[in-house]
Enzyme design. Structure first.
Site, PDB file in Angstrom:
ATOM      1  N   CYS A 140       0.853  -1.186   0.000  1.00 17.38           N
ATOM      2  CA  CYS A 140       0.000   0.000   0.000  1.00 17.38           C
ATOM      3  C   CYS A 140       0.886   1.233   0.000  1.00 17.38           C
ATOM      4  CB  CYS A 140      -0.911  -0.015   1.225  1.00 17.38           C
ATOM      5  SG  CYS A 140      -1.839   1.515   1.470  1.00 17.38           S
ATOM      6  N   HIS A 231      -4.210  -2.301 -10.818  1.00 16.37           N
ATOM      7  CA  HIS A 231      -4.973  -1.063 -10.959  1.00 16.37           C
ATOM      8  C   HIS A 231      -5.607  -0.989 -12.339  1.00 16.37           C
ATOM      9  CE1 HIS A 231      -3.588   0.938  -7.263  1.00 16.37           C
ATOM     10  NE2 HIS A 231      -2.496   0.228  -7.460  1.00 16.37           N
ATOM     11  N   GLU A 286     -10.811   1.211  -3.725  1.00 12.77           N
ATOM     12  CA  GLU A 286      -9.734   0.277  -3.422  1.00 12.77           C
ATOM     13  C   GLU A 286     -10.245  -1.135  -3.213  1.00 12.77           C
ATOM     14  OE1 GLU A 286      -6.324   1.190  -1.054  1.00 12.77           O
ATOM     15  OE2 GLU A 286      -7.044   3.232  -0.691  1.00 12.77           O
ATOM     16  N   CYS A 295      -4.960   6.892  -2.264  1.00 14.93           N
ATOM     17  CA  CYS A 295      -4.327   5.611  -2.600  1.00 14.93           C
ATOM     18  C   CYS A 295      -3.011   5.930  -3.280  1.00 14.93           C
ATOM     19  CB  CYS A 295      -5.233   4.783  -3.510  1.00 14.93           C
ATOM     20  SG  CYS A 295      -4.493   3.216  -4.054  1.00 14.93           S
ATOM     21  N   GLY A 298      -2.303   3.856  -6.341  1.00 18.28           N
ATOM     22  CA  GLY A 298      -3.249   4.297  -7.357  1.00 18.28           C
ATOM     23  C   GLY A 298      -2.796   5.574  -8.032  1.00 18.28           C
TER      24      GLY A 298
END
Length: 352
Positions: A140, A231, A286, A295, A298
């Site tokens: 993350c 993603h 997410e 994110c 992201g």
């Protein structure tokens, strides 16, 4: 923590950092099974005299053998329960317990629980994370910035520091800047469809760029990128003239992307507006956490996708609901670099 803790968290002892000083007070708050006090009453809760010391001394206190000591961190509103797990390679709570801790009504409330573990494969530390639904992602981006700041606290590091972190997405290298921001070398983006993974066919140099994906009766143009986790980035649909990300009903459309049959491992989804060639705006759904304020991986994927689609330069500011991140996809080493904040919210102990 015993298995019983998963269903019987009785209270959380919280120490909130003062906005004007490093000292903090402590307050006892009810959790599962105990009615919450009215909001007006909460404002008049008694707080004891501030105590000195930082996260390290707080985590060393052992109020109960059944207590889980933690520090709550946030990176642009993406919040995490940080657990010092350096004495074991086994997480101190199970995925089921983590989901209960993340519950914003009956637990502490967070997007995930992150464990600081002993390093492996030559890394200084290992990072594992359980999402708010109990699933375990590879890594993350916002979480790794919080991880870095947490390490600096518990190791009492001062000034600029850098170290290596082993994650499910490989080696990640964060550097704490002199201004407190954290710059992270996120490594190279993965563009091969099967490695992301997605079943969508490649459209450009073995990459899935502006492929068509049917969702909710619309044909979305999507570019797929992995930053160690999958993603799906979209700048709009064929039927939409301009994508206004603030108008999206994420809770309705997000899950349809996440669980789409074209993504065998599910996917994170970013909806993007181009404000300029160096300024992008995104909202994210997410995988395993739903709509979040930010994110990091992201935002990295968004810049990579924007470059692949010819919409932006390699260095951009990406606006997320929780604030901006600086993202750069360098041409010389093909690595993506993310710079942004992370800060402690409060320190606490959950007992059962």
């Amino acid at each position: 923590m015993s298995p019983a803790a998963a269903t019987a968290f009785a209270a959380v002892s919280v120490a909130v950092p003062s906005p004007t000083a490093p000292s903090r007070g402590r307050v006892r708050l009810p959790l599962r099974g105990v009615p919450a006090a009215p909001r007006r009453a909460a404002a008049s809760m008694a707080v004891s005299a501030p105590r000195s010391g930082a996260a390290a001394s707080f985590l060393e206190r052992r109020e109960s053998e059944r207590a889980l000591h933690f520090v709550k961190y946030q990176g642009l509103g993406n919040d995490f329960i940080m657990v010092d797990n350096r004495d074991s390679s086994v997480p101190k709570v199970t995925p089921e317990q983590a989901a209960k801790l993340c519950d914003r009504n009956f637990g502490i409330g967070a997007d995930g629980v992150i464990f600081v573990m002993p390093g492996v494969n030559g890394a200084d530390y290992t990072m594992r994370i359980f999402n708010s639904d109990g699933s375990e992602p590879e890594m993350c981006g916002n979480g790794v910035r919080c991880f870095a700041r947490f390490i600096a606290e518990i190791e009492n590091l001062q000034g600029t520091n850098s170290f290596t972190i082993h994650t499910g997405a490989g080696k990640i290298i964060p550097e704490i800047q002199s201004d407190g921001q954290v710059k992270v070398d996120m490594g190279e983006p993965i563009l091969s469809g099967p490695d992301i993974p997605t079943k969508l066919l490649a459209t450009k140099n073995k990459a899935v760029v502006q492929a068509e994906l049917a969702v909710e009766g619309l044909t979305w143009h999507v570019t797929c990128v992995s930053m160690g986790n999958p993603h799906c980035v979209t700048f709009g649909a064929k039927e939409l003239k301009v994508l206004q990300v603030d108008d999206l009903k994420l809770s309705e459309i997000g899950p349809k992307f996440e669980h789409h049959e074209m993504f065998p491992a599910r996917t994170n989804t970013e909806f993007v507006q181009v404000l300029s060639r160096s300024h992008l705006k995104m909202r994210v759904w997410e995988r395993g956490a739903g709509a979040t304020l930010a994110c990091g991986t992201g935002a990295c994927a968004v810049v990579v996708a924007a470059v692949l689609e010819g919409r932006a330069e390699r260095k951009c500011v990406v606006d997320l609901p929780g604030g901006p991140l600086e993202i750069e996809w360098r041409e010389d080493d093909n690595h993506v670099y993310m710079t942004g904040p992370a800060e402690a919210v409060f320190y606490g102990s959950v007992v059962h």
